[in-house]
Scaffold this active site. Structure first.
Site, PDB file in Angstrom:
ATOM      1  N   HIS A   1     -85.142   2.701 -11.900  1.00 23.36           N
ATOM      2  CA  HIS A   1     -83.944   3.020 -11.101  1.00 23.36           C
ATOM      3  C   HIS A   1     -83.473   4.464 -11.271  1.00 23.36           C
ATOM      4  CE1 HIS A   1     -83.900  -1.044  -9.921  1.00 23.36           C
ATOM      5  NE2 HIS A   1     -83.137  -1.545 -10.857  1.00 23.36           N
TER       6      HIS A   1
ATOM      7  N   HIS B   1     -77.964  -3.053  -5.486  1.00 26.94           N
ATOM      8  CA  HIS B   1     -78.226  -3.960  -6.605  1.00 26.94           C
ATOM      9  C   HIS B   1     -77.074  -4.944  -6.837  1.00 26.94           C
ATOM     10  CE1 HIS B   1     -79.978  -5.166 -10.478  1.00 26.94           C
ATOM     11  NE2 HIS B   1     -81.034  -4.415 -10.181  1.00 26.94           N
TER      12      HIS B   1
ATOM     13  N   GLU C   1     -82.882  -7.071  -3.334  1.00 26.81           N
ATOM     14  CA  GLU C   1     -83.035  -5.625  -3.282  1.00 26.81           C
ATOM     15  C   GLU C   1     -84.106  -5.237  -2.264  1.00 26.81           C
ATOM     16  OE1 GLU C   1     -83.426  -4.100  -7.432  1.00 26.81           O
ATOM     17  OE2 GLU C   1     -83.073  -6.219  -7.928  1.00 26.81           O
TER      18      GLU C   1
END
Length: 354
Positions: free
Chosen positions: A106, A180, A319
């Site tokens: 991420h 998220h 996601e």
């Protein structure tokens, strides 16, 4: 429609953090803060008209400045994992943060959801829009190029939360944006202990299996006959303790599903999530090729919104994304954004009752 602004708190750096709340004619509400451009609340009714907040989050600024679970967070510059925390682009190797075993996850240690954003609000009769934007300088998180990007949230009177991602860079780079949020459609919304009895259906026949540090092997494996087969509605708990395509026991979900549309046909339905006790259902649409399903595996956090403790399976993330490690995997969808070209993508969360 209208956008209500309120003071949410002050960051450790002295920034005043503002909360923005959108409400449509049906009473659905969605709230965001300009710290991280995160979604803090989504309030929708059940079949009896009871409105509850269905996303995990915090009630104050300080935990959002860390937010390791990435509650409600937009993720960038590259969502999910990059193997070895490095990649080669135009014959040059770029080293990223190793914040997940030897991987970069991420974007690394500096998460986009920990940054302050500029905000533009637009109000219309049938929808409201908030645009969060910022400049990511060359070298931020280790990625090349000065990237200007924005995240647009739209709430309309069809109970749709539309998320648009836009970006342009002054040199070649890689991008992969997602959101998220952790959703829980059960009684009590985000206060419901877990999502194990809630059902999922995914428009997918294949997934990208991973190695022991969750990097895709490069293969596409069929879902049929495995614990990950969500071609028809199935309770999340029904796959727990069963086997994936390699015979490994599934103890929780953190898998990328290959969407049938492949991201090549515009915005298409990707998944559905529903709870029979409340009648809530969430439909997911996207123009991206993959959908990561994550079920808050091994989460254990106290002091969240409304004093709630979030544990394992407290919510499910949907996601929309490019495939993990696409830049390092031959045959995966293109992850490169060329200099001067515009990246655009849309994901929609539509809420109904049944």
């Amino acid at each position: 429609m209208s956008i209500v602004k309120s003071k949410f708190g002050t960051s450790k750096d002295g920034h005043e953090v503002t909360k923005y709340t959108l409400k449509n004619k049906n009473g659905m509400e969605v709230s965001f803060i300009d710290l991280g451009a995160v979604i803090t609340n989504i309030i929708v009714p059940d079949r009896d008209g009871v409105f509850e907040d269905i996303v995990s989050g915090y009630g104050e600024v300080a935990p959002y400045e860390v937010n390791m679970p990435s509650f409600g967070a937009p993720i960038g510059r590259y969502a999910n994992r990059i193997s070895g925390a490095k990649f080669v682009l135009n014959n040059k190797e770029y080293q990223l943060d190793q914040n997940d075993s030897t991987n970069c996850l991420h974007g690394g240690f500096l998460r986009y959801n920990c940054c302050m954003y500029s905000v533009k609000c637009e109000e219309f009769e049938e929808e409201d829009k908030i645009i969060f934007s910022r400049h990511s300088p060359d070298g931020e998180q280790g990625f090349p190029g000065n990237l200007d990007y924005s995240i647009t949230y739209i709430l309309d009177d069809d109970d749709e939360l539309i998320i648009g991602y836009q970006a342009v860079c002054d040199s070649d780079t890689i991008v992969n944006f997602t959101n998220h949020s952790y959703f829980n459609l059960g009684k009590g919304g985000h206060k419901c202990p877990d999502v194990l009895n809630q059902e999922v259906q995914i428009e997918s026949d294949y997934y990208t299996p991973v190695n022991d540090i969750l990097i895709p092997t490069g293969e596409l494996k069929e879902l049929a006959g495995t614990a990950l087969d969500f071609r028809e509605f199935k309770k999340l708990k029904d796959g727990i303790g069963k086997k994936d395509a390699y015979g490994n026991i599934v103890t929780g979900y953190d898998y990328n599903f290959v969407l049938r549309s492949g991201g090549k046909e515009g915005v298409k339905k990707a998944a559905q999530f529903r709870d029979s006790s409340t009648g809530r259902i969430m439909e997911v649409f996207t123009d991206l090729p993959g959908l990561q399903i994550y079920t808050a595996n091994d989460l254990d956090i106290d002091g969240c919104k409304d004093g709630v403790h979030y544990g394992n399976f407290c919510g499910a993330c949907f996601e929309s994304q490019n495939f993990p490690n696409a830049i390092n995997t031959e045959g995966f969808p293109n992850a490169i954004l060329k200099a001067g070209e515009k990246f655009e993508s849309i994901t929609v969360f539509r809420f109904k009752v049944f």
